[in-house]
Design a protein around this motif. Structure first.
Motif, PDB file in Angstrom:
ATOM      1  N   ASN A 140       0.845  -1.204   0.000  1.00  0.00           N
ATOM      2  CA  ASN A 140       0.000   0.000   0.000  1.00  0.00           C
ATOM      3  C   ASN A 140       0.875   1.247   0.000  1.00  0.00           C
ATOM      4  OD1 ASN A 140      -2.170  -1.650   0.217  1.00  0.00           O
ATOM      5  ND2 ASN A 140      -2.744  -1.073   2.299  1.00  0.00           N
ATOM      6  N   TYR A 141       0.401   2.274  -0.724  1.00  0.00           N
ATOM      7  CA  TYR A 141       1.122   3.549  -0.725  1.00  0.00           C
ATOM      8  C   TYR A 141       1.171   4.066   0.716  1.00  0.00           C
ATOM      9  CZ  TYR A 141       2.306   8.399  -1.457  1.00  0.00           C
ATOM     10  OH  TYR A 141       2.922   9.618  -1.378  1.00  0.00           O
ATOM     11  N   THR A 142       2.362   4.353   1.197  1.00  0.00           N
ATOM     12  CA  THR A 142       2.544   4.813   2.576  1.00  0.00           C
ATOM     13  C   THR A 142       3.441   6.045   2.562  1.00  0.00           C
ATOM     14  OG1 THR A 142       2.475   2.497   3.308  1.00  0.00           O
ATOM     15  CG2 THR A 142       3.297   4.109   4.906  1.00  0.00           C
ATOM     16  N   ALA A 143       2.955   7.155   3.107  1.00  0.00           N
ATOM     17  CA  ALA A 143       3.751   8.392   3.115  1.00  0.00           C
ATOM     18  C   ALA A 143       4.195   8.691   4.538  1.00  0.00           C
ATOM     19  CB  ALA A 143       2.924   9.546   2.573  1.00  0.00           C
ATOM     20  N   PHE A 144       5.467   9.085   4.685  1.00  0.00           N
ATOM     21  CA  PHE A 144       6.008   9.480   5.987  1.00  0.00           C
ATOM     22  C   PHE A 144       6.226  10.989   5.960  1.00  0.00           C
ATOM     23  CE2 PHE A 144       7.335   5.095   5.356  1.00  0.00           C
ATOM     24  CZ  PHE A 144       7.241   4.511   6.622  1.00  0.00           C
ATOM     25  N   ILE A 145       5.707  11.689   6.951  1.00  0.00           N
ATOM     26  CA  ILE A 145       5.888  13.142   6.995  1.00  0.00           C
ATOM     27  C   ILE A 145       6.542  13.538   8.311  1.00  0.00           C
ATOM     28  CG2 ILE A 145       4.684  15.378   6.989  1.00  0.00           C
ATOM     29  CD1 ILE A 145       2.565  14.062   5.201  1.00  0.00           C
ATOM     30  N   GLY A 146       7.644  14.281   8.208  1.00  0.00           N
ATOM     31  CA  GLY A 146       8.278  14.822   9.407  1.00  0.00           C
ATOM     32  C   GLY A 146       9.009  13.812  10.269  1.00  0.00           C
ATOM     33  N   VAL A 147       9.235  12.612   9.737  1.00  0.00           N
ATOM     34  CA  VAL A 147       9.991  11.614  10.511  1.00  0.00           C
ATOM     35  C   VAL A 147      11.097  11.026   9.641  1.00  0.00           C
ATOM     36  CG1 VAL A 147       8.113  10.945  12.061  1.00  0.00           C
ATOM     37  CG2 VAL A 147       8.361   9.781   9.864  1.00  0.00           C
ATOM     38  N   GLN A 148      12.123  10.512  10.298  1.00  0.00           N
ATOM     39  CA  GLN A 148      13.169   9.824   9.535  1.00  0.00           C
ATOM     40  C   GLN A 148      13.594   8.537  10.230  1.00  0.00           C
ATOM     41  OE1 GLN A 148      15.810  13.120   9.352  1.00  0.00           O
ATOM     42  NE2 GLN A 148      17.005  12.470  11.115  1.00  0.00           N
ATOM     43  N   ASP A 149      14.228   7.644   9.440  1.00  0.00           N
ATOM     44  CA  ASP A 149      14.673   6.339   9.963  1.00  0.00           C
ATOM     45  C   ASP A 149      13.565   5.645  10.747  1.00  0.00           C
ATOM     46  OD1 ASP A 149      17.142   6.715   8.824  1.00  0.00           O
ATOM     47  OD2 ASP A 149      17.993   7.661  10.610  1.00  0.00           O
ATOM     48  N   THR A 150      12.363   5.715  10.204  1.00  0.00           N
ATOM     49  CA  THR A 150      11.203   5.098  10.854  1.00  0.00           C
ATOM     50  C   THR A 150      10.794   3.877  10.036  1.00  0.00           C
ATOM     51  OG1 THR A 150      10.474   7.184  11.799  1.00  0.00           O
ATOM     52  CG2 THR A 150       8.791   5.497  11.506  1.00  0.00           C
ATOM     53  N   ILE A 151      10.422   2.821  10.754  1.00  0.00           N
ATOM     54  CA  ILE A 151      10.000   1.592  10.087  1.00  0.00           C
ATOM     55  C   ILE A 151       8.521   1.375  10.382  1.00  0.00           C
ATOM     56  CG2 ILE A 151      10.418  -0.888   9.831  1.00  0.00           C
ATOM     57  CD1 ILE A 151      13.190  -0.431  11.125  1.00  0.00           C
ATOM     58  N   PHE A 152       7.742   1.176   9.323  1.00  0.00           N
ATOM     59  CA  PHE A 152       6.323   0.860   9.470  1.00  0.00           C
ATOM     60  C   PHE A 152       6.147  -0.610   9.110  1.00  0.00           C
ATOM     61  CE2 PHE A 152       2.126   0.470   7.261  1.00  0.00           C
ATOM     62  CZ  PHE A 152       1.324   0.599   8.392  1.00  0.00           C
ATOM     63  N   VAL A 153       5.690  -1.409  10.090  1.00  0.00           N
ATOM     64  CA  VAL A 153       5.512  -2.843   9.879  1.00  0.00           C
ATOM     65  C   VAL A 153       4.023  -3.138   9.871  1.00  0.00           C
ATOM     66  CG1 VAL A 153       6.066  -5.151  10.718  1.00  0.00           C
ATOM     67  CG2 VAL A 153       7.650  -3.257  11.167  1.00  0.00           C
ATOM     68  N   HIS A 154       3.550  -3.711   8.765  1.00  0.00           N
ATOM     69  CA  HIS A 154       2.116  -3.980   8.623  1.00  0.00           C
ATOM     70  C   HIS A 154       1.837  -5.475   8.623  1.00  0.00           C
ATOM     71  CE1 HIS A 154      -1.989  -3.815   7.083  1.00  0.00           C
ATOM     72  NE2 HIS A 154      -1.631  -4.777   6.266  1.00  0.00           N
ATOM     73  N   THR A 155       0.858  -5.888   9.414  1.00  0.00           N
ATOM     74  CA  THR A 155       0.297  -7.243   9.279  1.00  0.00           C
ATOM     75  C   THR A 155      -1.227  -7.104   9.327  1.00  0.00           C
ATOM     76  OG1 THR A 155       0.115  -7.768  11.643  1.00  0.00           O
ATOM     77  CG2 THR A 155       2.259  -8.199  10.610  1.00  0.00           C
ATOM     78  N   ASP A 156      -1.928  -8.211   9.064  1.00  0.00           N
ATOM     79  CA  ASP A 156      -3.404  -8.159   9.036  1.00  0.00           C
ATOM     80  C   ASP A 156      -4.010  -7.730  10.364  1.00  0.00           C
ATOM     81  OD1 ASP A 156      -3.433  -8.899   6.443  1.00  0.00           O
ATOM     82  OD2 ASP A 156      -3.898 -11.018   6.802  1.00  0.00           O
ATOM     83  N   THR A 157      -3.384  -8.127  11.467  1.00  0.00           N
ATOM     84  CA  THR A 157      -4.035  -7.886  12.766  1.00  0.00           C
ATOM     85  C   THR A 157      -3.308  -6.867  13.641  1.00  0.00           C
ATOM     86  OG1 THR A 157      -2.831  -9.778  13.658  1.00  0.00           O
ATOM     87  CG2 THR A 157      -5.085 -10.181  12.903  1.00  0.00           C
ATOM     88  N   ALA A 158      -2.106  -6.456  13.246  1.00  0.00           N
ATOM     89  CA  ALA A 158      -1.371  -5.502  14.086  1.00  0.00           C
ATOM     90  C   ALA A 158      -0.383  -4.723  13.237  1.00  0.00           C
ATOM     91  CB  ALA A 158      -0.629  -6.242  15.195  1.00  0.00           C
TER      92      ALA A 158
END
Length: 335
Positions: free
Chosen positions: A289-307
């Motif tokens: 999915n298109y995911t945009a990060f604003i105002g943060v750096q070196d951040t990891i977004f981890v996606h799963t179905d339930t969490a």
């Protein structure tokens, strides 16, 4: 070099990878996730040791043995299956493998969830270790460190002699280790004759030896009894044998190595295989999915179905706290 002893590759698959939650769950621990180049870490571990060993032995548990089976059947690999009814740490797991072998068999013990590169260096290290193991030593693999990493234990050495094992250091100690130059990362890989390891285990932690032996002798086609297993002290092989025995040697290795124990190490690895990051070093794992990060750096977004998990890369050791909190709540999100 030719070796007359039979060589068995022992794969330890017990871990849950709590610092990689929510990707890693009890039902699908990190070693079985297909996020690394379309192959799981477990499969890569089996593959890289194919031409080294005569036999494969898997020490797993009742929750994950079917996952190992699927991988090994896919590649038509026959193996010896040891199924723990409850996790009892690495001393017991390795003892079971040794009890299941002939005393003269050489065991190459590896975790199932590490990334290793530079196969030529890796095979050279294995050959050197098998050589030392044939001569009655218990060999541990130390990795020449590339940075002052605080997520790993260290081995202090002089030549191939081990001076001391050190727990995971803080930043200051880690820098100090690197500056001294005679410290290696402790890879958690070992090589020894089954009989030699058992002698040392019996000498230094007789309770682990006796109770593991009892559990092993009462196994039913590789399945271990729960009550007998619960009696075994849950301690690591490092503490049980490595830190006490006089028969330890270290092979200093230059192959690329990571235990992928945290999202920071997963991030570093994924970058090397071309996984996308934005101009501020932000990364998405687990969704297209298109995911945009604003105002943060070196951040990891981890996606799963339930969490979902959102973390700054340098706080990746703290994921364990989330896992532990969910464990206290007996949350379904760990399964």
């Amino acid at each position: 070099m030719e070796n007359k002893n039979s060589i068995t590759h022992v794969i330890l698959t017990g871990g849950v990878g709590s610092r990689l939650w929510p990707l890693s769950r009890k039902s699908q621990p990190k070693q079985y996730l297909d996020i690394f180049n379309g192959k799981s870490l477990f499969e890569m571990t089996v593959d890289r040791n194919r031409n080294i060993a005569d036999k494969v032995m898997v020490v797993g548990n009742i929750d994950n043995c079917h996952l190992s089976k699927k991988v090994l059947e896919k590649s038509n690999t026959s193996y010896i299956d040891i199924i723990e009814s409850t996790p009892r740490n690495t001393a017991a797991a390795i003892a079971f493998a040794a009890f299941a072998s002939d005393p003269d068999d050489i065991l190459v013990v590896t975790p199932s969830d590490h990334i290793i590169d530079e196969m030529q260096d890796y095979e050279q290290a294995i050959n050197e270790a098998v050589d030392k193991a044939s001569n009655g030593y218990i060999v541990t693999f130390g990795i020449v460190p590339t940075k002052p990493e605080t997520g790993y234990g260290y081995i202090e050495r002089k030549g191939d002699d081990v001076i001391s094992f050190r727990e995971k250091p803080n930043q200051v100690s880690a820098r100090d280790f690197i500056a001294k130059g005679n410290f290696l990362w402790n890879s958690g890989m070992f090589c020894f004759k089954a009989g030699v390891l058992l002698e040392e285990l019996k000498a230094f932690t007789p309770e682990v030896y006796e109770k593991s032996k009892l559990a092993w002798e009462n196994n039913s086609s590789g399945n271990l009894d729960l009550a007998l297993s619960m009696d075994i002290p849950s301690i690591s092989i490092d503490y049980a044998v490595m830190e006490r025995s006089k028969k330890i040697k270290v092979v200093s290795s230059k192959f690329g190595w990571s235990d992928l124990g945290s999202f920071e190490s997963v991030y570093d690895y994924l970058i090397t295989i071309g996984h996308p990051v934005d101009e501020n070093g932000n990364m998405v794992i687990g969704t297209n999915n298109y995911t945009a990060f604003i105002g943060v750096q070196d951040t990891i977004f981890v996606h799963t179905d339930t969490a979902n998990l959102i973390l700054k890369k340098e706080f990746s050791q703290d994921v364990k706290n989330v896992y532990n909190a969910l464990e206290r709540e007996k949350s379904d999100l760990l399964n």
